[in-house]
Design a protein around this motif. Sequence first.
Motif, mmCIF file in Angstrom:
data_model
loop_
_atom_site.group_PDB
_atom_site.id
_atom_site.type_symbol
_atom_site.label_atom_id
_atom_site.label_comp_id
_atom_site.label_asym_id
_atom_site.label_seq_id
_atom_site.Cartn_x
_atom_site.Cartn_y
_atom_site.Cartn_z
ATOM 1 N N SER A 46 0.830 -1.201 0.000
ATOM 2 C CA SER A 46 0.000 0.000 0.000
ATOM 3 C C SER A 46 0.869 1.258 0.000
ATOM 4 N N ALA A 47 1.916 1.235 0.816
ATOM 5 C CA ALA A 47 2.816 2.398 0.876
ATOM 6 C C ALA A 47 3.503 2.620 -0.472
ATOM 7 N N ALA A 48 3.956 1.538 -1.113
ATOM 8 C CA ALA A 48 4.616 1.663 -2.414
ATOM 9 C C ALA A 48 3.655 2.209 -3.468
ATOM 10 N N GLY A 49 2.411 1.733 -3.435
ATOM 11 C CA GLY A 49 1.419 2.224 -4.386
ATOM 12 C C GLY A 49 1.090 3.684 -4.167
ATOM 13 N N LEU A 50 0.934 4.070 -2.903
ATOM 14 C CA LEU A 50 0.611 5.468 -2.598
ATOM 15 C C LEU A 50 1.765 6.387 -2.992
ATOM 16 N N GLU A 51 2.996 5.931 -2.785
ATOM 17 C CA GLU A 51 4.162 6.722 -3.207
ATOM 18 C C GLU A 51 4.154 6.921 -4.723
ATOM 19 N N THR A 52 3.805 5.869 -5.460
ATOM 20 C CA THR A 52 3.778 5.958 -6.918
ATOM 21 C C THR A 52 2.646 6.878 -7.380
ATOM 22 N N ILE A 53 1.515 6.801 -6.698
ATOM 23 C CA ILE A 53 0.421 7.718 -7.023
ATOM 24 C C ILE A 53 0.868 9.152 -6.760
ATOM 25 N N ALA A 54 1.458 9.389 -5.592
ATOM 26 C CA ALA A 54 1.901 10.740 -5.229
ATOM 27 C C ALA A 54 2.944 11.266 -6.204
ATOM 28 N N ALA A 55 3.826 10.401 -6.668
ATOM 29 C CA ALA A 55 4.852 10.816 -7.624
ATOM 30 C C ALA A 55 4.232 11.295 -8.930
ATOM 31 N N GLY A 56 3.033 10.835 -9.225
ATOM 32 C CA GLY A 56 2.338 11.283 -10.426
ATOM 33 C C GLY A 56 2.085 12.780 -10.454
ATOM 34 N N ARG A 57 2.089 13.414 -9.277
ATOM 35 C CA ARG A 57 1.895 14.875 -9.227
ATOM 36 C C ARG A 57 3.013 15.613 -9.951
ATOM 37 N N GLU A 58 4.155 14.959 -10.100
ATOM 38 C CA GLU A 58 5.309 15.571 -10.775
ATOM 39 C C GLU A 58 5.387 15.179 -12.248
ATOM 40 N N SER A 59 4.383 14.488 -12.744
ATOM 41 C CA SER A 59 4.385 14.016 -14.123
ATOM 42 C C SER A 59 4.396 15.176 -15.114
ATOM 43 N N ALA A 60 5.048 14.952 -16.241
ATOM 44 C CA ALA A 60 5.019 15.923 -17.334
ATOM 45 C C ALA A 60 3.636 15.976 -17.976
ATOM 46 N N SER A 61 2.831 14.956 -17.725
ATOM 47 C CA SER A 61 1.476 14.907 -18.266
ATOM 48 C C SER A 61 0.538 15.708 -17.364
ATOM 49 N N PRO A 62 -0.091 16.754 -17.891
ATOM 50 C CA PRO A 62 -1.034 17.512 -17.069
ATOM 51 C C PRO A 62 -2.190 16.650 -16.548
ATOM 52 N N LEU A 63 -2.612 15.662 -17.332
ATOM 53 C CA LEU A 63 -3.694 14.785 -16.901
ATOM 54 C C LEU A 63 -3.256 13.953 -15.693
ATOM 55 N N VAL A 64 -2.117 13.289 -15.787
ATOM 56 C CA VAL A 64 -1.625 12.466 -14.684
ATOM 57 C C VAL A 64 -1.393 13.333 -13.448
ATOM 58 N N ALA A 65 -0.785 14.495 -13.624
ATOM 59 C CA ALA A 65 -0.513 15.382 -12.487
ATOM 60 C C ALA A 65 -1.814 15.811 -11.806
ATOM 61 N N ALA A 66 -2.839 16.130 -12.592
ATOM 62 C CA ALA A 66 -4.124 16.554 -12.026
ATOM 63 C C ALA A 66 -4.815 15.407 -11.301
ATOM 64 N N VAL A 67 -4.818 14.222 -11.905
ATOM 65 C CA VAL A 67 -5.456 13.070 -11.272
ATOM 66 C C VAL A 67 -4.714 12.708 -9.987
ATOM 67 N N ALA A 68 -3.389 12.666 -10.054
ATOM 68 C CA ALA A 68 -2.595 12.328 -8.867
ATOM 69 C C ALA A 68 -2.841 13.332 -7.743
ATOM 70 N N GLY A 69 -2.882 14.612 -8.094
ATOM 71 C CA GLY A 69 -3.149 15.640 -7.089
ATOM 72 C C GLY A 69 -4.506 15.459 -6.441
ATOM 73 N N GLU A 70 -5.497 15.110 -7.235
ATOM 74 C CA GLU A 70 -6.844 14.875 -6.717
ATOM 75 C C GLU A 70 -6.876 13.656 -5.799
ATOM 76 N N VAL A 71 -6.220 12.569 -6.217
ATOM 77 C CA VAL A 71 -6.199 11.358 -5.397
ATOM 78 C C VAL A 71 -5.546 11.650 -4.051
ATOM 79 N N ILE A 72 -4.391 12.293 -4.075
ATOM 80 C CA ILE A 72 -3.651 12.568 -2.835
ATOM 81 C C ILE A 72 -4.423 13.523 -1.939
ATOM 82 N N SER A 73 -5.137 14.464 -2.530
ATOM 83 C CA SER A 73 -5.939 15.377 -1.702
ATOM 84 C C SER A 73 -7.071 14.623 -1.000
ATOM 85 N N ARG A 74 -7.517 13.535 -1.593
ATOM 86 C CA ARG A 74 -8.608 12.745 -1.007
ATOM 87 C C ARG A 74 -8.122 11.718 0.020
ATOM 88 N N VAL A 75 -6.991 11.054 -0.262
ATOM 89 C CA VAL A 75 -6.573 9.921 0.582
ATOM 90 C C VAL A 75 -5.429 10.240 1.534
#
Length: 167
Positions: A46-75
């Motif tokens: 779970s920790a490894a998955g959450l770290e990978t989700i959180a790392a998505g906030r730094e993605s060059a993809s605006p879509l991935v960064a936005a989704v990751a930011g939303e997920v982390i703000s929720r969980v």
Amino acid sequence: MIEQPAYTGFGFSDEEWGLLVGLPQSVLTAASAAESDGTRRTRAESAAGLETIAAGRESASPLVAAVAGEVISRVGDPEAGEELPVIAPADPQALIEDVLARAGQAAALLAARMDEGQAGAYRHWLVEIADQVVGAASTGGILGIGGDVVSDSERRFRDRLSQVLND
């Protein structure tokens, strides 16, 4: 002026955005549930998955960064020491099938609405989440020594997810 939700900038409805935002954590849970590992190993996954989700906030993809930011703000943010609760689904196989079906829906949605770069980045990110989860804790062995890093059932889930997403 009323601020518009992030998803409107991408052209998604609330329901479509919910699908895209819900999938990363669902992939994490399904990848972890693919093999019954015990609480300690499941926490590591779970920790490894959450770290990978959180790392998505730094993605060059605006879509991935936005989704990751939303997920982390929720969980919760792992950088702030927050952890996901350990989830043990009653029927792991049903969860896996549901996640794979939703992944297929998301892939079709992205293919219809986004350019390949954005769609591909999101699909690849989901597979990376699964890959990090299944590789986070070995299965089997004694007292955490030995065993398989990735079990057959975990590998099967990751490979099926990759196939469904065409990644």
